[in-house]
Design a protein around this motif. Sequence first.
Motif, PDB file in Angstrom:
ATOM      1  N   THR A  91       0.831  -1.202   0.000  1.00 21.09           N
ATOM      2  CA  THR A  91       0.000   0.000   0.000  1.00 21.09           C
ATOM      3  C   THR A  91       0.863   1.249   0.000  1.00 21.09           C
ATOM      4  O   THR A  91       0.572   2.218  -0.702  1.00 21.09           O
ATOM      5  N   ALA A  92       1.948   1.220   0.768  1.00 26.04           N
ATOM      6  CA  ALA A  92       2.857   2.364   0.819  1.00 26.04           C
ATOM      7  C   ALA A  92       3.507   2.601  -0.541  1.00 26.04           C
ATOM      8  O   ALA A  92       3.645   3.745  -0.984  1.00 26.04           O
ATOM      9  N   ALA A  93       3.874   1.523  -1.220  1.00 27.35           N
ATOM     10  CA  ALA A  93       4.475   1.663  -2.554  1.00 27.35           C
ATOM     11  C   ALA A  93       3.460   2.225  -3.547  1.00 27.35           C
ATOM     12  O   ALA A  93       3.796   3.060  -4.392  1.00 27.35           O
ATOM     13  N   GLY A  94       2.217   1.782  -3.440  1.00 22.83           N
ATOM     14  CA  GLY A  94       1.167   2.323  -4.318  1.00 22.83           C
ATOM     15  C   GLY A  94       0.931   3.796  -4.063  1.00 22.83           C
ATOM     16  O   GLY A  94       0.791   4.586  -4.999  1.00 22.83           O
ATOM     17  N   MET A  95       0.886   4.178  -2.783  1.00 16.38           N
ATOM     18  CA  MET A  95       0.710   5.590  -2.442  1.00 16.38           C
ATOM     19  C   MET A  95       1.911   6.395  -2.921  1.00 16.38           C
ATOM     20  O   MET A  95       1.761   7.492  -3.459  1.00 16.38           O
TER      21      MET A  95
END
Length: 191
Positions: free
Chosen positions: A37-41
């Motif tokens: 999720t952090a990489a997507g954000m």
Amino acid sequence: MSDLILIAIGSALVSNVVLSQFLGLCPFLGVSKKVETAAGMGTAVIFVITLSSFVCSVIYKYILTPLDITYLQTIVFILLIAALVQFVEMFLKKYMPPLYESLGVYLPLITTNCAVLGVALTNVQKSYGILESVVNGFATAFGFTISIIILAGIREKMEYNDIPAPFKGMPIVLVTAGLMAIAFCGFSGLL
């Protein structure tokens, strides 16, 4: 070319938008529970900040400055950023539904993410040209992405640790972010 490299290193590491300037903390703390999720954000922030740096720089240079209405820069930049985030949100909803669902409420928060507006205003304050603005925007967003992924990785590892009750949840995350900020101060000697 060396000026662009200095801008990139300075924006990504030395003056990290989250850990040195404390801008964009809401998505930094809210979306950093899982690395995916952090990489997507981070990817969404890279796209939005880079594109908004370009668009805001062009609008400032070719519209606001010639018409002598630079006092409207903040309002214009906010409207442009809001439009770009809506574009990213529609794109993710259509082509990457799982990422769209995992980002949840934090994707629209990019609109009010002060890091995006902060980069656009910094580009104007430092009198960067269009290319310099894009490099600064990309490097700043890349620094944000590095920070959020590191924090997410640490948070995933902390799930398996025995943490004292008063520090469980957000307190240990804030302590971790503070320690990361201290660590990033070590980059200040690079420039």
